[in-house]
Design a protein around this motif. Structure first.
Motif, PDB file in Angstrom:
ATOM      1  N   VAL A  71      23.236  34.274  45.643  1.00  0.00           N
ATOM      2  CA  VAL A  71      22.507  32.711  45.660  1.00  0.00           C
ATOM      3  C   VAL A  71      21.799  32.362  45.131  1.00  0.00           C
ATOM      4  CG1 VAL A  71      21.055  31.831  47.416  1.00  0.00           C
ATOM      5  CG2 VAL A  71      23.275  32.874  48.828  1.00  0.00           C
ATOM      6  N   PHE A  72      21.102  33.490  44.078  1.00  0.00           N
ATOM      7  CA  PHE A  72      20.128  32.737  43.243  1.00  0.00           C
ATOM      8  C   PHE A  72      20.847  32.819  42.209  1.00  0.00           C
ATOM      9  CE2 PHE A  72      17.625  35.038  39.767  1.00  0.00           C
ATOM     10  CZ  PHE A  72      16.759  34.818  40.306  1.00  0.00           C
ATOM     11  N   LEU A  73      21.470  33.205  41.703  1.00  0.00           N
ATOM     12  CA  LEU A  73      22.259  33.199  40.356  1.00  0.00           C
ATOM     13  C   LEU A  73      22.872  31.517  40.502  1.00  0.00           C
ATOM     14  CD1 LEU A  73      24.445  36.529  39.559  1.00  0.00           C
ATOM     15  CD2 LEU A  73      22.138  35.611  38.631  1.00  0.00           C
ATOM     16  N   THR A  74      23.343  31.586  41.946  1.00  0.00           N
ATOM     17  CA  THR A  74      24.220  29.810  41.864  1.00  0.00           C
ATOM     18  C   THR A  74      23.659  29.388  42.399  1.00  0.00           C
ATOM     19  OG1 THR A  74      26.197  31.336  43.509  1.00  0.00           O
ATOM     20  CG2 THR A  74      27.055  30.548  41.192  1.00  0.00           C
ATOM     21  N   SER A  75      24.518  29.633  44.407  1.00  0.00           N
ATOM     22  CA  SER A  75      23.905  28.512  45.195  1.00  0.00           C
ATOM     23  C   SER A  75      24.388  29.256  46.491  1.00  0.00           C
ATOM     24  CB  SER A  75      23.958  27.036  44.885  1.00  0.00           C
ATOM     25  OG  SER A  75      25.024  26.716  44.856  1.00  0.00           O
ATOM     26  N   LYS A  76      23.676  28.672  47.495  1.00  0.00           N
ATOM     27  CA  LYS A  76      24.583  29.018  48.788  1.00  0.00           C
ATOM     28  C   LYS A  76      25.539  28.308  48.936  1.00  0.00           C
ATOM     29  CE  LYS A  76      23.631  30.294  52.954  1.00  0.00           C
ATOM     30  NZ  LYS A  76      25.003  30.085  53.752  1.00  0.00           N
ATOM     31  N   THR A  77      25.546  26.745  47.983  1.00  0.00           N
ATOM     32  CA  THR A  77      27.345  26.100  48.739  1.00  0.00           C
ATOM     33  C   THR A  77      27.987  26.918  47.649  1.00  0.00           C
ATOM     34  OG1 THR A  77      25.433  24.206  48.158  1.00  0.00           O
ATOM     35  CG2 THR A  77      28.274  24.198  48.156  1.00  0.00           C
ATOM     36  N   ALA A  78      27.552  27.525  46.322  1.00  0.00           N
ATOM     37  CA  ALA A  78      28.758  28.272  45.844  1.00  0.00           C
ATOM     38  C   ALA A  78      29.718  29.539  46.836  1.00  0.00           C
ATOM     39  CB  ALA A  78      28.585  28.518  44.069  1.00  0.00           C
ATOM     40  N   LEU A  79      28.367  30.076  47.891  1.00  0.00           N
ATOM     41  CA  LEU A  79      28.740  30.990  48.351  1.00  0.00           C
ATOM     42  C   LEU A  79      29.223  30.964  49.093  1.00  0.00           C
ATOM     43  CD1 LEU A  79      28.219  34.119  47.774  1.00  0.00           C
ATOM     44  CD2 LEU A  79      26.362  33.831  49.679  1.00  0.00           C
ATOM     45  N   ASP A  80      29.438  29.956  50.287  1.00  0.00           N
ATOM     46  CA  ASP A  80      30.122  29.260  51.295  1.00  0.00           C
ATOM     47  C   ASP A  80      31.411  28.855  50.585  1.00  0.00           C
ATOM     48  OD1 ASP A  80      27.910  29.610  52.639  1.00  0.00           O
ATOM     49  OD2 ASP A  80      27.280  27.861  52.754  1.00  0.00           O
ATOM     50  N   SER A  81      31.820  28.572  49.555  1.00  0.00           N
ATOM     51  CA  SER A  81      32.637  28.280  49.454  1.00  0.00           C
ATOM     52  C   SER A  81      34.140  28.904  48.917  1.00  0.00           C
ATOM     53  CB  SER A  81      32.774  26.981  47.263  1.00  0.00           C
ATOM     54  OG  SER A  81      32.528  28.703  46.976  1.00  0.00           O
ATOM     55  N   GLY A  82      33.723  30.516  49.090  1.00  0.00           N
ATOM     56  CA  GLY A  82      34.898  31.827  49.348  1.00  0.00           C
ATOM     57  C   GLY A  82      35.961  31.197  48.299  1.00  0.00           C
ATOM     58  N   TRP A  83      34.819  30.991  46.855  1.00  0.00           N
ATOM     59  CA  TRP A  83      36.118  30.983  45.506  1.00  0.00           C
ATOM     60  C   TRP A  83      35.857  32.645  45.592  1.00  0.00           C
ATOM     61  CZ3 TRP A  83      33.390  27.253  41.260  1.00  0.00           C
ATOM     62  CH2 TRP A  83      33.709  26.110  42.623  1.00  0.00           C
ATOM     63  N   PHE A  84      37.012  32.969  44.896  1.00  0.00           N
ATOM     64  CA  PHE A  84      37.192  34.295  44.363  1.00  0.00           C
ATOM     65  C   PHE A  84      36.234  35.424  43.408  1.00  0.00           C
ATOM     66  CE2 PHE A  84      38.757  38.352  42.495  1.00  0.00           C
ATOM     67  CZ  PHE A  84      39.693  38.692  42.835  1.00  0.00           C
ATOM     68  N   LEU A  85      35.778  34.296  42.407  1.00  0.00           N
ATOM     69  CA  LEU A  85      34.942  34.563  41.825  1.00  0.00           C
ATOM     70  C   LEU A  85      33.504  34.904  42.490  1.00  0.00           C
ATOM     71  CD1 LEU A  85      35.945  32.399  37.946  1.00  0.00           C
ATOM     72  CD2 LEU A  85      35.992  35.201  38.188  1.00  0.00           C
ATOM     73  N   VAL A  86      33.205  34.554  43.063  1.00  0.00           N
ATOM     74  CA  VAL A  86      32.165  34.634  43.849  1.00  0.00           C
ATOM     75  C   VAL A  86      31.800  35.395  44.840  1.00  0.00           C
ATOM     76  CG1 VAL A  86      29.601  33.118  44.912  1.00  0.00           C
ATOM     77  CG2 VAL A  86      31.332  31.803  42.878  1.00  0.00           C
TER      78      VAL A  86
END
Length: 503
Positions: free
Chosen positions: A168-183
């Motif tokens: 979350v610090f490196l990206t955002s809460k939205t990115a973490l909730d996206s379910g992307w493999f990379l994240v």
């Protein structure tokens, strides 16, 4: 820690709320005590009593009689453990019978194709199958076993969840909730590798591997080098576990090399366990599968490639190699930093391999679809072809015969042709697997939990050839046999899960 446990005991004296703090306290206390007091103070008297009382009594019984007793005991345990409990919707006795038949077929095929059936050490083979079944029985049929492994799986899942805070610090809460493999998968993998390096610096990994290796060495009668690598495989993974016995690698027999490679193919490493948990798979199934596949890999390997030479480390447990002064981290922060860099390399290798494999798979499917269109074959692709090839395997595992057979067969084939990450990704994210039964899903989870795939052969040959350049030809000679043995070692754990699951 002692004060924490006592407070928990007082506050929860009328329930079992004190149990988990007590077990944590007990584990840490044992580890701290063994830093200052050698375990030989306990193990040597036990070994003396065993040598003076049990061994002489056992030696009076002919070896053929001892083997017959062990075989009868194993058969009785498997039959009673498989069929004695009540039926459930997910596990009828007919389903269990199919899974048991599959286990018998797997063992029978490896006996029939053994390199030298006259040299098979049946004590090692039968003991390995018995230990594997007892582990499955403990996990899937007892409340205590289920709770312990579920607790370990939950701890692993919670530990890896903390990588989400950094994500979350490196990206955002939205990115973490996206379910992307990379994240969602890559950051926990990097964190876990770094954490294992920290435990390795403290000596906890080596300590645990030594204890497990001692158990397999004495119970199964394998060489010290084989015991050490088999115990380390679920923690360090294929190839890396052989580093622990690198001083002995130039002197190992072909059967020992076969066993070392089979152990690597049969299990997964802690570094990728985090990725599988992040995909949403059952931590309990993954952790228990790793434990069950250790004795299974020994049994199957010794059935397929019996020892015909005299191992240098027979009768003695080898000392696990430590890092040299130049390689050893200066302190805990240095170990954590080294681990983070190693985690980036491992995660990068996983990302690159998944990307390339999926791209090549798409290319192959495109060519097959184009070719099939001229023959009026709709949807001709790799998944369909390998699904029919592995259809009998899925049936022998005891997969539900309601349309799930082809789907699970495709997953098994995908794992062998590509890798287990791709197969697990299909199982968790492809909508067509959302409708498979709980029984089929559990069996598939166990069946895919191993490094047994074609690309892994190159990894193991490369690592072992680098560690022992003089044995490169011997490693290449046994590699394919070890791959097949490792794949079926994992599949036997899936068969046992099919025999013992309740829901």
């Amino acid at each position: 820690m002692t004060g924490w446990w006592i407070a928990g005991l007082i506050l929860h004296r009328y329930d079992l709320g004190w149990l988990v703090p007590f077990l944590v306290w007990l584990g840490l206390s044992i580890r701290l005590l063994t830093l200052h007091f050698p375990t030989e103070l306990v193990t040597k008297p036990i070994g003396h009593l065993w040598a003076e009382n049990i061994t002489p009594t056992s030696n009076h019984i002919p070896q053929s009689t001892r083997l017959a007793i062990l075989s009868t005991l194993t058969l009785a345990v498997i039959l009673v453990g498989t069929f004695a409990s009540k039926e459930s919707a997910s596990n009828t006795r007919a389903d269990r019978a199919v899974s048991l038949f599959g286990l018998i077929v797997f063992v029978g095929v490896f006996w029939a194709t053994s390199r030298d059936r006259s040299k098979i050490n049946w004590h090692t083979v039968i003991t390995g199958i018995l230990i594997q079944f007892l582990l499955g029985l403990f996990v899937l049929r007892t409340r205590a076993g289920y709770d312990i492994f579920n607790f370990l799986g939950s701890l692993a899942r919670d530990l890896l969840g903390y990588a989400g805070d950094a994500t979350v610090f490196l990206t955002s809460k939205t990115a973490l909730d996206s379910g992307w493999f990379l994240v969602t998968v890559v950051p926990p993998m990097i964190f876990f590798v770094s954490f294992v390096h920290l435990l390795h610096y403290w000596g906890w990994v080596q300590w645990l591997v030594r204890k497990l290796a001692t158990i397999f060495f004495h119970l199964m009668g394998i060489s010290g080098a084989e015991a050490a690598v088999a115990a380390a495989s679920p923690f360090l993974g294929q190839g890396e576990s052989a580093v622990l016995v690198r001083a002995f690698l130039p002197l190992l027999t072909r059967a020992e090399l076969h066993q070392i490679m089979t152990s690597g193919f049969a299990t997964i490493a802690g570094s990728v366990l985090s990725g599988y948990i992040a995909l949403g798979l059952s931590p309990l199934a993954l952790v228990s599968s790793c434990a069950m596949s250790i004795p299974a890999s020994i049994a199957i390997s010794k059935l397929r490639y019996p020892e015909s030479e005299e191992p240098l480390t027979r009768g003695s447990l080898v000392r696990i190699a430590e890092d040299s002064e130049n390689e050893r981290p200066f302190n805990s922060l240095h170990a954590l930093a080294n681990g983070s860099w190693a985690g980036i390399k491992i995660a990068g290798m996983v990302v690159a391999s998944v990307l390339c494999i999926l791209a090549l798979l798409g290319l192959a499917n495109g060519l097959l679809g184009w070719w099939g269109s001229y023959l009026d074959i709709d949807d001709l692709n790799i998944q369909l072809i390998i699904g029919y090839i592995f259809y009998p395997i899925a049936f022998l595992l005891g997969v539900e015969r309601n349309g799930d057979l082809l789907k699970v067969a495709q997953l098994i084939g995908m794992k062998i042709v590509a890798n287990e990450f791709v197969a697990y990704g299909e199982l968790t994210h492809n909508p067509k697997y959302g409708s498979i039964s709980p029984r089929s899903r559990l069996i598939a989870t166990y069946a895919l939990c191993g490094f047994g795939n074609i690309s892994a052969v190159g990894i193991q040959i490369g690592v072992l050839s680098r560690l022992a350049p003089g044995r490169a030809s011997a490693v290449a000679e046994v590699a394919i046999s070890a791959l097949v043995s490792g794949i079926f070692s994992t599949l036997t754990s899936a068969s046992i899960a099919g025999m013992l699951m309740v829901d």
